[in-house]
Design an enzyme around this catalytic site. Structure first.
Site, PDB file in Angstrom:
ATOM      1  N   GLU A 122       0.755  -1.305   0.131  1.00 14.83           N
ATOM      2  CA  GLU A 122       0.051  -0.052  -0.071  1.00 14.83           C
ATOM      3  C   GLU A 122       0.870   1.322   0.050  1.00 14.83           C
ATOM      4  O   GLU A 122       1.912   1.195   0.515  1.00 14.83           O
ATOM      5  CB  GLU A 122      -0.981   0.107   1.036  1.00 14.83           C
ATOM      6  CG  GLU A 122      -0.291  -0.361   2.288  1.00 14.83           C
ATOM      7  CD  GLU A 122      -1.316  -0.871   3.241  1.00 14.83           C
ATOM      8  OE1 GLU A 122      -2.136  -1.481   3.273  1.00 14.83           O
ATOM      9  OE2 GLU A 122      -0.879  -0.622   4.800  1.00 14.83           O
ATOM     10  N   CYS A 144       3.465   8.159   1.853  1.00 18.57           N
ATOM     11  CA  CYS A 144       4.089   6.800   2.682  1.00 18.57           C
ATOM     12  C   CYS A 144       4.150   5.605   1.952  1.00 18.57           C
ATOM     13  O   CYS A 144       3.149   5.434   1.009  1.00 18.57           O
ATOM     14  CB  CYS A 144       3.024   6.675   3.921  1.00 18.57           C
ATOM     15  SG  CYS A 144       3.525   5.395   4.709  1.00 18.57           S
ATOM     16  N   CYS A 153       6.870  -8.403   5.809  1.00 17.54           N
ATOM     17  CA  CYS A 153       8.188  -7.814   6.710  1.00 17.54           C
ATOM     18  C   CYS A 153       8.724  -9.087   7.386  1.00 17.54           C
ATOM     19  O   CYS A 153       7.779  -9.834   7.989  1.00 17.54           O
ATOM     20  CB  CYS A 153       7.907  -6.873   7.342  1.00 17.54           C
ATOM     21  SG  CYS A 153       9.351  -6.230   8.562  1.00 17.54           S
ATOM     22  N   CYS A 205       6.923  -7.440  14.022  1.00 17.45           N
ATOM     23  CA  CYS A 205       6.790  -6.850  15.429  1.00 17.45           C
ATOM     24  C   CYS A 205       5.495  -7.341  15.872  1.00 17.45           C
ATOM     25  O   CYS A 205       4.706  -7.592  15.110  1.00 17.45           O
ATOM     26  CB  CYS A 205       7.002  -5.375  15.301  1.00 17.45           C
ATOM     27  SG  CYS A 205       8.663  -4.742  14.699  1.00 17.45           S
ATOM     28  N   CYS A 234       2.558  -5.143  14.612  1.00 23.71           N
ATOM     29  CA  CYS A 234       2.264  -4.575  13.244  1.00 23.71           C
ATOM     30  C   CYS A 234       1.556  -5.822  12.625  1.00 23.71           C
ATOM     31  O   CYS A 234       2.181  -7.061  12.384  1.00 23.71           O
ATOM     32  CB  CYS A 234       3.594  -4.381  12.800  1.00 23.71           C
ATOM     33  SG  CYS A 234       3.734  -4.079  11.026  1.00 23.71           S
ATOM     34  N   CYS A 291      -0.977   1.250   8.673  1.00 20.44           N
ATOM     35  CA  CYS A 291       0.280   0.579   8.129  1.00 20.44           C
ATOM     36  C   CYS A 291      -0.338  -1.072   8.004  1.00 20.44           C
ATOM     37  O   CYS A 291      -0.515  -1.692   9.036  1.00 20.44           O
ATOM     38  CB  CYS A 291       1.470   0.234   9.118  1.00 20.44           C
ATOM     39  SG  CYS A 291       2.697  -0.675   9.025  1.00 20.44           S
TER      40      CYS A 291
HETATM   41  N1  SAH Z   1       9.584  -1.183   9.244  1.00 20.09           N
HETATM   42  C1  SAH Z   1       9.914   0.282   9.620  1.00 20.09           C
HETATM   43  C2  SAH Z   1       9.094   1.077   8.833  1.00 20.09           C
HETATM   44  C3  SAH Z   1       7.447   0.740   8.444  1.00 20.09           C
HETATM   45  S1  SAH Z   1       6.607   0.627   9.977  1.00 20.09           S
HETATM   46  C4  SAH Z   1       9.827   0.347  11.014  1.00 20.09           C
HETATM   47  O1  SAH Z   1       9.175  -0.448  11.705  1.00 20.09           O
HETATM   48  O2  SAH Z   1      10.231   1.458  11.333  1.00 20.09           O
HETATM   49  C5  SAH Z   1       6.154   2.075  10.231  1.00 20.09           C
HETATM   50  C6  SAH Z   1       5.798   2.631  11.382  1.00 20.09           C
HETATM   51  O3  SAH Z   1       4.446   2.296  11.929  1.00 20.09           O
HETATM   52  C7  SAH Z   1       6.861   2.218  12.608  1.00 20.09           C
HETATM   53  O4  SAH Z   1       6.916   3.108  13.535  1.00 20.09           O
HETATM   54  C8  SAH Z   1       5.933   1.107  13.272  1.00 20.09           C
HETATM   55  O5  SAH Z   1       6.261   0.785  14.428  1.00 20.09           O
HETATM   56  C9  SAH Z   1       4.546   1.485  13.091  1.00 20.09           C
HETATM   57  N2  SAH Z   1       3.447   0.643  13.229  1.00 20.09           N
HETATM   58  C10 SAH Z   1       3.344  -0.588  12.720  1.00 20.09           C
HETATM   59  N3  SAH Z   1       2.311  -1.321  13.184  1.00 20.09           N
HETATM   60  C11 SAH Z   1       1.504  -0.235  13.972  1.00 20.09           C
HETATM   61  C12 SAH Z   1       0.222  -0.482  14.365  1.00 20.09           C
HETATM   62  N4  SAH Z   1      -0.814  -1.465  14.313  1.00 20.09           N
HETATM   63  N5  SAH Z   1      -0.295   0.851  15.049  1.00 20.09           N
HETATM   64  C13 SAH Z   1       0.451   2.078  15.155  1.00 20.09           C
HETATM   65  N6  SAH Z   1       1.697   2.053  14.541  1.00 20.09           N
HETATM   66  C14 SAH Z   1       2.153   0.975  14.151  1.00 20.09           C
HETATM   67 FE1  SF4 Z   2       8.058  -4.763   9.938  1.00 19.75          FE
HETATM   68 FE2  SF4 Z   2       5.984  -3.769  10.903  1.00 19.75          FE
HETATM   69 FE3  SF4 Z   2       8.116  -4.301  12.559  1.00 19.75          FE
HETATM   70 FE4  SF4 Z   2       8.318  -2.281  10.711  1.00 19.75          FE
HETATM   71  S1  SF4 Z   2       6.761  -2.250  12.291  1.00 19.75           S
HETATM   72  S2  SF4 Z   2       9.796  -3.582  11.013  1.00 19.75           S
HETATM   73  S3  SF4 Z   2       6.929  -3.055   9.033  1.00 19.75           S
HETATM   74  S4  SF4 Z   2       6.778  -5.722  11.388  1.00 19.75           S
END
Ligand code: SAH
Ligand code: SF4
Length: 385
Positions: A93, A106, A113, A117, A120, A346
């Site tokens: 996206e 964005c 990924c 995390c 996420c 995201c």
């Molecule tokens: N992988 C990179 C960039 C993509 S994620 C990273 O982790 O930084 C972009 C941002 O969205 C990151 O700060 C991530 O922690 C946050 N993010 C991911 N899932 C989320 C969620 N469910 N709610 C709020 N922020 C989220």
């Molecule tokens: Fe990957 Fe989501 Fe963690 Fe960013 S926040 S590193 S996109 S798993």
């Protein structure tokens, strides 16, 4: 027949080399680059200042192709989100966020990924593959010219620019897809392409320490680091990569990066998770943790999704947390939730259209990718369909 070369895959030097192979001078590459990235040309016919013979030659060997649009939704607050097909049942996206004095795009860097995390939804979908240069820069190319089309703005360098800022905060970990990401960054900065200043291009990372150093040497842009925790025990449970690169190493890398960065601070992102990382004690611990890193905080209210088992912190809690940081002299913003009605957060929408029968396969790929990088990402969560 040999496959067509996608000209979106080529950085400025590669385009010059490509034109050289066709017997053309370097300035032709500059013209071609401007046609593609400043006029949004999608075919060679329209490139009227190139010789007809060259246009014909290009048409038989090359094309200009960004990922196909699966859906295109605009929220009531103006946020526009595209879902793009990257093949094999996978989608990524791209989200445009208009604000008064700027327009931020964005973009995604991977399909899925491998960092996985806890909070996420992208990570929960597993990892499919790295995006190519053309698929990364293609998101900017597609979005800029779709936005202009909607507004009836003529293409070209003098046409009113819709996208003034780019953030790599969509799907994927950009520093685990390093080369294509950096090539796409170079195109964003190039005067014959988008000409964005380094300060207006932000890469967000979960903290791949050696790659932060590599980025500082190869293409320093504004850096955002996903912190999300005030100590290692907490961060280990949220971002498995922390076991490999714990907080002190990450913060040292941030300090080193500042010698090269276009801005004199690092942005720390902190996702507010109810009862997990959002107490006053966490805020105070955070203040002590970052005391020698010039930084700003961006608090992100967690965007809930069903499988996470996590909840968004309540607004008064987020404000109280922000106040502690601000009282300690840290510039702190709370991210507005935008595009809620179109699920512009995201990883959310892509997760819904992902081909769920291939989850197992993507989990396998996630494991392989983690191994390839030699990282100890911790236990891989088994996802049932
Ligand atoms: N992988 C990179 C960039 C993509 S994620 C990273 O982790 O930084 C972009 C941002 O969205 C990151 O700060 C991530 O922690 C946050 N993010 C991911 N899932 C989320 C969620 N469910 N709610 C709020 N922020 C989220
Ligand atoms: Fe990957 Fe989501 Fe963690 Fe960013 S926040 S590193 S996109 S798993």
């Amino acid at each position: 027949m040999t496959a067509l070369t996608n000209l979106l895959d080529l950085d400025p030097a590669q385009l010059i080399a490509y034109c050289g192979e066709l017997g053309e001078k370097p300035f032709r590459a500059k013209q071609l680059q401007r046609w593609i990235h400043q006029f949004g040309a999608g075919d060679f016919e329209s490139m009227t200042d190139l010789a007809k013979s060259l246009r014909e030659k290009l048409a038989t060997r090359a094309h200009i192709a960004s990922p196909a649009i699966i859906s295109d939704h605009t929220s009531t607050d103006g946020t526009r989100k595209w879902l793009l097909d990257v093949g094999q049942g996978n989608a990524v996206e791209t989200v445009f966020i208009p604000e008064e004095n700027r327009g931020t795009l964005c973009i995604s860097t991977q399909a899925g990924c491998a960092v996985n995390c806890r909070f996420c939804s992208t990570g929960k979908q597993g990892f499919n593959r790295n995006l190519t240069v053309g698929e990364i820069i293609g998101q900017l190319w597609m979005a800029e010219f779709e936005l202009r089309k909607t507004k009836g703005i003529a293409p070209g360098p003098k046409g009113e620019r819709q996208i003034t800022n780019v953030v790599m905060m969509g799907m994927g970990e950009p520093l685990l897809n390093f080369e294509p990401t950096v090539t796409a960054l170079r195109l964003m900065l190039d005067d014959n392409a988008y000409g964005l200043s380094r300060r207006r291009v932000t890469l967000s990372t979960s903290g791949v320490v050696p790659m932060i150093d590599k980025l500082s040497k190869e293409c320093p842009v504004a850096l955002a680091v996903s912190l999300h925790a005030s100590n290692d025990a907490l961060r280990d449970g949220l971002i498995p990569l922390n076991k490999k690169y714990p907080l002190q190493e990450l913060l040292d890398a941030c300090k080193r990066y500042l010698d090269y960065a276009p801005r004199d601070f690092i942005t720390f992102e902190y996702c507010m998770l109810d009862g997990v990382n959002d107490t006053d004690q966490h805020a105070r611990e955070l203040v002590a943790l970052v005391k020698d890193v010039p930084c700003k905080f961006n608090l992100i209210p967690f965007n809930p999704f069903p499988e996470s088992g996590l909840k968004r912190s309540h607004n008064p809690r987020i404000k109280a947390f922000a106040q502690i940081l601000m009282d300690a002299g840290l510039v702190t913003t709370i991210r507005k939730t935008r595009g809620d009605d179109i699920d512009a957060a995201c990883g959310q929408l892509a997760g819904e259209v992902q081909d769920r029968t291939r989850v197992q396969e993507r989990m396998q790929k996630m494991a392989e990718y983690q191994k390839k990088f030699g990282e100890n990402f911790g236990k891989i969560v088994e996802i049932t369909q």
